[in-house]
Scaffold this active site. Structure first.
Site, PDB file in Angstrom:
ATOM      1  N   HIS A  45       1.250  -0.934  -0.307  1.00 61.94           N
ATOM      2  CA  HIS A  45       0.018   0.158   0.176  1.00 61.94           C
ATOM      3  C   HIS A  45       0.351   1.342   0.213  1.00 61.94           C
ATOM      4  CE1 HIS A  45       0.616  -0.363   4.453  1.00 61.94           C
ATOM      5  NE2 HIS A  45       0.863   0.690   4.544  1.00 61.94           N
TER       6      HIS A  45
ATOM      7  N   SER B 237       0.614   4.839   1.255  1.00 60.97           N
ATOM      8  CA  SER B 237       0.219   5.588   2.672  1.00 60.97           C
ATOM      9  C   SER B 237      -0.009   7.345   2.553  1.00 60.97           C
ATOM     10  CB  SER B 237       0.854   5.847   4.159  1.00 60.97           C
ATOM     11  OG  SER B 237       0.684   4.610   4.629  1.00 60.97           O
TER      12      SER B 237
ATOM     13  N   TYR C 277       4.202  13.244   6.396  1.00 61.72           N
ATOM     14  CA  TYR C 277       5.967  13.746   6.610  1.00 61.72           C
ATOM     15  C   TYR C 277       5.578  14.750   5.111  1.00 61.72           C
ATOM     16  CZ  TYR C 277       6.172   9.746   9.408  1.00 61.72           C
ATOM     17  OH  TYR C 277       5.852   8.956  10.249  1.00 61.72           O
TER      18      TYR C 277
ATOM     19  N   PRO D  69       6.783  14.683   1.867  1.00 63.26           N
ATOM     20  CA  PRO D  69       5.601  13.348   1.899  1.00 63.26           C
ATOM     21  C   PRO D  69       7.291  12.553   0.970  1.00 63.26           C
ATOM     22  CG  PRO D  69       4.690  14.153   0.676  1.00 63.26           C
ATOM     23  CD  PRO D  69       5.898  15.274   0.985  1.00 63.26           C
TER      24      PRO D  69
ATOM     25  N   PHE E 259       6.341   9.343  -1.255  1.00 64.05           N
ATOM     26  CA  PHE E 259       5.290   8.141  -1.206  1.00 64.05           C
ATOM     27  C   PHE E 259       6.210   6.579  -1.493  1.00 64.05           C
ATOM     28  CE2 PHE E 259       3.348  11.690  -2.343  1.00 64.05           C
ATOM     29  CZ  PHE E 259       2.495  11.708  -1.282  1.00 64.05           C
ATOM     30  N   HIS E 260       5.582   5.491  -1.075  1.00 56.75           N
ATOM     31  CA  HIS E 260       6.322   5.014  -1.101  1.00 56.75           C
ATOM     32  C   HIS E 260       5.256   3.509  -1.421  1.00 56.75           C
ATOM     33  CE1 HIS E 260       7.057   5.474   3.097  1.00 56.75           C
ATOM     34  NE2 HIS E 260       7.034   3.762   3.223  1.00 56.75           N
TER      35      HIS E 260
ATOM     36  N   SER F 106       5.905  -0.540   0.806  1.00 60.87           N
ATOM     37  CA  SER F 106       7.120  -1.927   1.236  1.00 60.87           C
ATOM     38  C   SER F 106       7.174  -2.298   1.402  1.00 60.87           C
ATOM     39  CB  SER F 106       6.917  -0.966   3.407  1.00 60.87           C
ATOM     40  OG  SER F 106       6.909   0.319   3.777  1.00 60.87           O
TER      41      SER F 106
END
Length: 193
Positions: free
Chosen positions: A56, A58, A138, A141, A143-144, A146
């Protein structure tokens, strides 16, 4: 008297970093990514990591809401993103990211194409977080998604993925058309228009 000390939540060494309290629902906003083929390509290089079952992206930190706030929060997010259209994303590179508590490090794939659309969604979610007096995402940001995690950062940074396997993953395009909100064990979805 209840013991609110953080405790290990499973046998992996992963510890609960926020003590459990009654009527406190861990909540976060995210997009899901169907990563089945890509995970197979990468799994043989990540055997030293604890796998993450679902990929996903976040758009919020995990925040804690009261039960009476759950439904209004979902309504607020739905209203905030009502003009957002579905869009494509792709990943650009791997990165090692560590959580706020410095208890776990993650092998991640960071977003390339689609970053600006994710940023716009995040800004709308941030407005809702401010409305509920919760921390925003953050800044800036990253975006990633994991792929896996380890307690030791060196375990993550030592992983080398061959360029051919990475190129396969970064060449793929993913279509995001549904936003998710997880609140404790409840999962809500909002279809983009």
């Amino acid at each position: 008297m209840p013991n609110n000390e953080p405790k290990p939540s499973d046998g992996t060494g992963k510890k609960r970093t926020v003590p459990h309290t009654n009527n406190s629902w861990a909540t976060y906003v995210y997009f899901q990514v169907d990563f089945t083929d890509e995970k197979e390509k990468l799994s043989s290089y990540c055997t030293s990591l604890e796998p993450i079952p679902e990929q996903h992206i976040s758009l919020s930190r995990t925040v804690y809401l009261k039960h009476r706030q759950l439904e209004p929060f979902v309504t607020s997010v739905r209203t905030a993103i009502q003009n957002t259209k579905p869009f494509d994303i792709s990943f650009a590179q791997t990165a090692c990211l560590t959580n706020d508590e410095n208890t776990r490090s993650f092998l991640t794939l960071e977003i390339g194409n689609g970053y600006n659309q994710l940023l716009e969604c995040m800004k709308e979610v941030d407005k809702v977080m401010q409305e509920y007096k919760q921390p925003t995402f953050y800044n800036p940001p990253r975006f990633h998604t994991s792929i896996g995690w380890a307690l030791d950062k060196d375990t993550v940074t030592s992983i080398e993925i061959p360029q051919s396997s990475l190129a396969y993953v970064t060449s793929r395009v993913f279509y995001l058309s549904r936003l998710y909100i997880k609140q404790g064990h409840l999962i809500h979805h909002i279809d983009l228009q």
